[in-house]
Design a protein around this motif. Structure first.
Motif, mmCIF file in Angstrom:
data_model
loop_
_atom_site.group_PDB
_atom_site.id
_atom_site.type_symbol
_atom_site.label_atom_id
_atom_site.label_comp_id
_atom_site.label_asym_id
_atom_site.label_seq_id
_atom_site.Cartn_x
_atom_site.Cartn_y
_atom_site.Cartn_z
ATOM 1 N N VAL A 118 17.380 -5.021 -9.367
ATOM 2 C CA VAL A 118 16.717 -5.238 -10.682
ATOM 3 C C VAL A 118 17.747 -5.547 -11.677
ATOM 4 O O VAL A 118 18.973 -5.175 -11.706
ATOM 5 C CB VAL A 118 15.784 -4.159 -11.338
ATOM 6 C CG1 VAL A 118 14.681 -3.852 -10.188
ATOM 7 C CG2 VAL A 118 16.711 -2.662 -11.041
ATOM 8 N N ARG A 119 17.393 -6.167 -12.941
ATOM 9 C CA ARG A 119 18.253 -6.213 -14.199
ATOM 10 C C ARG A 119 18.734 -5.052 -14.501
ATOM 11 O O ARG A 119 18.050 -3.924 -14.576
ATOM 12 C CB ARG A 119 17.735 -7.222 -14.957
ATOM 13 C CG ARG A 119 18.768 -8.012 -15.981
ATOM 14 C CD ARG A 119 17.884 -9.093 -16.581
ATOM 15 N NE ARG A 119 16.802 -8.612 -17.410
ATOM 16 C CZ ARG A 119 16.934 -8.084 -18.605
ATOM 17 N NH1 ARG A 119 18.166 -7.980 -19.245
ATOM 18 N NH2 ARG A 119 15.878 -7.642 -19.296
ATOM 19 N N PHE A 120 20.211 -4.811 -14.804
ATOM 20 C CA PHE A 120 20.568 -3.511 -15.508
ATOM 21 C C PHE A 120 19.829 -3.434 -16.876
ATOM 22 O O PHE A 120 19.935 -4.314 -17.375
ATOM 23 C CB PHE A 120 22.080 -3.698 -15.622
ATOM 24 C CG PHE A 120 22.768 -2.453 -16.304
ATOM 25 C CD1 PHE A 120 23.003 -1.335 -15.574
ATOM 26 C CD2 PHE A 120 23.258 -2.557 -17.650
ATOM 27 C CE1 PHE A 120 23.608 -0.252 -16.294
ATOM 28 C CE2 PHE A 120 23.704 -1.394 -18.266
ATOM 29 C CZ PHE A 120 24.172 -0.163 -17.535
ATOM 30 N N ASP A 121 19.387 -1.982 -17.138
ATOM 31 C CA ASP A 121 18.688 -1.724 -18.123
ATOM 32 C C ASP A 121 19.594 -0.786 -19.033
ATOM 33 O O ASP A 121 19.784 0.412 -18.608
ATOM 34 C CB ASP A 121 17.278 -1.176 -17.936
ATOM 35 C CG ASP A 121 16.701 -1.065 -19.197
ATOM 36 O OD1 ASP A 121 17.307 -0.345 -20.239
ATOM 37 O OD2 ASP A 121 15.332 -1.362 -19.470
ATOM 38 N N PRO A 153 15.522 2.305 -12.128
ATOM 39 C CA PRO A 153 16.909 2.341 -11.283
ATOM 40 C C PRO A 153 18.083 2.543 -12.010
ATOM 41 O O PRO A 153 19.026 3.044 -11.780
ATOM 42 C CB PRO A 153 16.866 0.830 -10.291
ATOM 43 C CG PRO A 153 15.426 0.543 -10.548
ATOM 44 C CD PRO A 153 14.656 0.901 -11.605
ATOM 45 N N SER A 154 17.919 1.938 -13.371
ATOM 46 C CA SER A 154 19.365 1.859 -14.232
ATOM 47 C C SER A 154 18.990 3.508 -14.567
ATOM 48 O O SER A 154 20.110 4.128 -14.801
ATOM 49 C CB SER A 154 19.076 1.159 -15.649
ATOM 50 O OG SER A 154 19.180 -0.400 -14.847
ATOM 51 N N TYR A 155 17.987 4.134 -15.106
ATOM 52 C CA TYR A 155 18.021 5.613 -15.405
ATOM 53 C C TYR A 155 18.366 6.475 -14.397
ATOM 54 O O TYR A 155 19.405 7.299 -14.605
ATOM 55 C CB TYR A 155 16.575 5.854 -15.748
ATOM 56 C CG TYR A 155 15.965 7.267 -16.062
ATOM 57 C CD1 TYR A 155 16.357 7.655 -17.449
ATOM 58 C CD2 TYR A 155 15.782 8.262 -15.230
ATOM 59 C CE1 TYR A 155 16.251 9.000 -18.117
ATOM 60 C CE2 TYR A 155 15.696 9.424 -15.691
ATOM 61 C CZ TYR A 155 15.506 9.891 -17.080
ATOM 62 O OH TYR A 155 15.518 11.180 -17.342
ATOM 63 N N LEU A 156 18.102 5.973 -13.074
ATOM 64 C CA LEU A 156 18.522 7.029 -12.005
ATOM 65 C C LEU A 156 19.961 6.883 -11.920
ATOM 66 O O LEU A 156 20.878 7.925 -11.626
ATOM 67 C CB LEU A 156 17.791 6.604 -10.620
ATOM 68 C CG LEU A 156 18.487 7.252 -9.340
ATOM 69 C CD1 LEU A 156 18.076 8.718 -9.522
ATOM 70 C CD2 LEU A 156 17.467 6.671 -8.176
ATOM 71 N N SER A 157 20.601 5.366 -11.967
ATOM 72 C CA SER A 157 21.952 5.157 -11.831
ATOM 73 C C SER A 157 22.756 6.094 -12.911
ATOM 74 O O SER A 157 23.872 6.735 -12.773
ATOM 75 C CB SER A 157 22.369 3.877 -12.006
ATOM 76 O OG SER A 157 23.460 3.560 -11.886
ATOM 77 N N GLY A 158 22.296 5.890 -14.278
ATOM 78 C CA GLY A 158 22.945 6.872 -15.316
ATOM 79 C C GLY A 158 22.909 8.153 -15.172
ATOM 80 O O GLY A 158 24.019 8.861 -15.190
ATOM 81 N N ASP A 172 33.443 -5.229 -9.720
ATOM 82 C CA ASP A 172 33.246 -5.603 -10.984
ATOM 83 C C ASP A 172 31.960 -4.868 -11.594
ATOM 84 O O ASP A 172 31.754 -4.262 -12.955
ATOM 85 C CB ASP A 172 33.141 -6.961 -11.689
ATOM 86 C CG ASP A 172 34.222 -7.803 -11.539
ATOM 87 O OD1 ASP A 172 35.445 -6.898 -11.646
ATOM 88 O OD2 ASP A 172 34.655 -8.915 -11.655
ATOM 89 N N ARG A 173 31.003 -4.992 -10.941
ATOM 90 C CA ARG A 173 29.579 -4.440 -11.257
ATOM 91 C C ARG A 173 29.595 -3.112 -11.466
ATOM 92 O O ARG A 173 29.188 -2.445 -12.605
ATOM 93 C CB ARG A 173 28.503 -4.827 -10.264
ATOM 94 C CG ARG A 173 27.393 -4.468 -10.735
ATOM 95 C CD ARG A 173 26.016 -4.924 -9.603
ATOM 96 N NE ARG A 173 24.983 -4.527 -9.558
ATOM 97 C CZ ARG A 173 23.799 -4.692 -9.087
ATOM 98 N NH1 ARG A 173 23.801 -5.824 -8.371
ATOM 99 N NH2 ARG A 173 22.750 -4.174 -9.269
ATOM 100 N N LEU A 174 30.201 -2.416 -10.551
ATOM 101 C CA LEU A 174 30.199 -0.897 -10.296
ATOM 102 C C LEU A 174 30.903 -0.283 -11.429
ATOM 103 O O LEU A 174 30.855 0.441 -12.095
ATOM 104 C CB LEU A 174 30.583 -0.470 -8.958
ATOM 105 C CG LEU A 174 30.369 0.829 -8.560
ATOM 106 C CD1 LEU A 174 28.778 1.215 -8.572
ATOM 107 C CD2 LEU A 174 30.632 1.053 -7.093
ATOM 108 N N LEU A 175 32.350 -1.112 -11.681
ATOM 109 C CA LEU A 175 33.263 -0.633 -12.649
ATOM 110 C C LEU A 175 32.596 -0.833 -14.064
ATOM 111 O O LEU A 175 32.811 -0.039 -15.299
ATOM 112 C CB LEU A 175 34.418 -1.517 -12.657
ATOM 113 C CG LEU A 175 35.374 -0.694 -12.042
ATOM 114 C CD1 LEU A 175 35.290 -0.089 -10.685
ATOM 115 C CD2 LEU A 175 36.859 -1.428 -11.840
ATOM 116 N N ALA A 176 31.769 -1.794 -14.072
ATOM 117 C CA ALA A 176 31.008 -1.704 -15.563
ATOM 118 C C ALA A 176 30.146 -0.730 -16.096
ATOM 119 O O ALA A 176 30.376 -0.185 -17.104
ATOM 120 C CB ALA A 176 30.348 -3.220 -15.429
#
Lengths: 302, 302
Positions: B185-188, B227-232, B260-264
């Motif tokens: 999904v798109r990063f939020d 998913p972005s909430y869970l990641s944060g 790159d993606r993870l590091l962002a």
């Protein structure tokens, strides 16, 4: 009356006398997820031969994706609100019976994120009338462990920990599970205590979980002991984050509701950490449904 | 020489000039788990056409269940120890080539439970020679995020967090995953920040995880944002438990190594929490293998 505790993964049915005594009990694996939307068929089959008119249901059967979605009542709430919040519904095929559903509870005030329960409020209902005035802490361990603060007969605070679900996920799908024997293993008290002790170290749960791997890698515990180590670690993190040890004054005891096996682990962990426990059996839901029904009936006639 | 970074789920190959410049690169999905024990066949196919004599390998290929198990060297250890700890081995089918494996690192002193790395030590090897004297904190995010303290060119402390694996487990197998859209999904950013912020509240990770469910249930975020909430939330717990904020003096910056993606995500989280970052590319392993090889060769000739 018939009391039905219909959860995500199990279905328990009780035929109760007017005074609440259990006359018969049945049990099935047709939980909400297993019965594929055929709630009426499953219930009709399971209560066959029981001719009681009133059927009270609690649990995920009243949740989203269940038979009939019931609202969450806001906390604080006690048995009065739960009894009045029950709703009668009349699905086809149950002529001559009255089906009732118990609402869930929602706590939107104690924390920045709301918390909920559905099913556990009915087990609590059996306790609420008998607990003394004042504050009590109740823990209902499980897939989603509920920590509940009760004050003067009202549920004030709900905090859920995903302990049981995370344990199952890690056992079944993670790199940690690959180090462990499949299926049930014998409880290893020494490894459980080591996991419990580990939970007090710095570093956080995400780091401690990796330690389960190195503990296996360097053979500090044999493989059959690792599930107990993981269990102690997770339960330790749950207990330490529960607020139990930051309460002032610290509660002298925690009420535990659940199955014998799980309660044994939690009771052991709590007493190790210096907190007393009082255990209550899992089928408290039957007594809770009776208490709510009796209160609803008497409210209707006064 | 040929530099091979052979991890659990991926295989990366680099053909290097004598000065370490990358002349060609190849990539395959034949990670250690995928190649089913046929390490020699896979390697021979992947380096076909490259006639270099020296082949250096790092990563899980040298772990238990890999091609040839290498020991873990004890910390503190720097490039000198890593270069001397390399072992030559000669599997059939590689006549005329010299294959070398890099050892892993073990930290048994910083914590009650030992911690390890295998593969990341080679990425670090590229940094160790260029970092200034003094203390540096390096984070290598991933399935198992590594937090590494480097002092005066030596790896002193290793702490691993199972953040990436837990994220994947919860997305794929948990009740939380059922609330989320399948696949990428798109990063939020707004939801990520809310999860990051949530990680500072009391209650612990096991409780905060359940909050992902209620957050979805009460539609505080739309399903594609969860998913972005869970990641944060998970990255926030990792950062707060890393010791970063209890270091005295707090490091001015963290070195980040990874894709790159993870590091962002990690860079965003760290800068939000007031810590500077310096990013390094994932293919640092090629440079690290070259640095270790050069050191080993010069040690052999002096």
């Amino acid at each position: 009356m018939i009391a039905v505790d219909w959860g995500t993964s199990s279905l328990r049915l009780y035929r109760l006398a007017d005074d609440g005594q259990v006359r018969e009990r049945r049990r099935s694996d047709q939980g909400v997820l297993a019965c594929d939307g055929r709630f009426g068929d499953v219930l009709a089959r399971e209560i066959a031969g029981w001719d009681d008119g009133d059927v009270l249901l609690c649990g995920m059967v009243g949740g989203r994706g269940g038979w009939h979605e019931m609202p969450y009542l806001p906390c604080p709430a006690g048995n009065h609100a739960l009894a009045l919040g029950m709703q009668r519904f009349q699905p086809p095929g149950f002529d001559g019976r009255a089906l009732w559903l118990v609402p869930g509870l929602r706590d939107s005030d104690s924390d920045r994120v709301p918390d909920v329960m559905r099913g556990e409020e009915t087990q609590l209902a059996a306790l609420l009338d008998v607990l003394t005035a004042g504050t009590h802490l109740v823990c209902l361990p499980g897939t989603h462990s509920k920590w509940v603060t009760v004050r003067d007969g009202q549920v004030r605070r709900i905090a859920t920990a995903m302990t049981g679900e995370l344990y199952a996920l890690l056992r079944q799908h993670s790199i940690l599970g690959r180090l462990m024997p499949a299926g049930d293993v014998r409880f290893d008290g020494y490894a459980f205590d080591a996991g419990l002790k580990r939970s007090e170290d710095a570093g956080g749960l995400l780091h401690h979980l990796f330690g389960v791997r190195t503990t296996g890698l360097f053979q500090q515990f044999a493989e059959p002991a690792l599930p107990s180590y993981l269990s102690g670690l997770l339960i330790g993190h749950e207990l330490r984050a529960s607020g139990l040890f930051s309460h002032a004054p610290r509660p002298a005891q925690v009420h535990l509701i659940g199955n014998d096996r799980l309660l044994a682990s939690y009771a052991h962990a709590l007493t190790t950490l210096g907190v007393g426990v009082q255990r209550h059996p899992e089928d408290l839901a039957a007594r809770g449904l009776h208490a709510l029904w009796a209160r609803r009936m008497s409210a209707a006639t006064t």
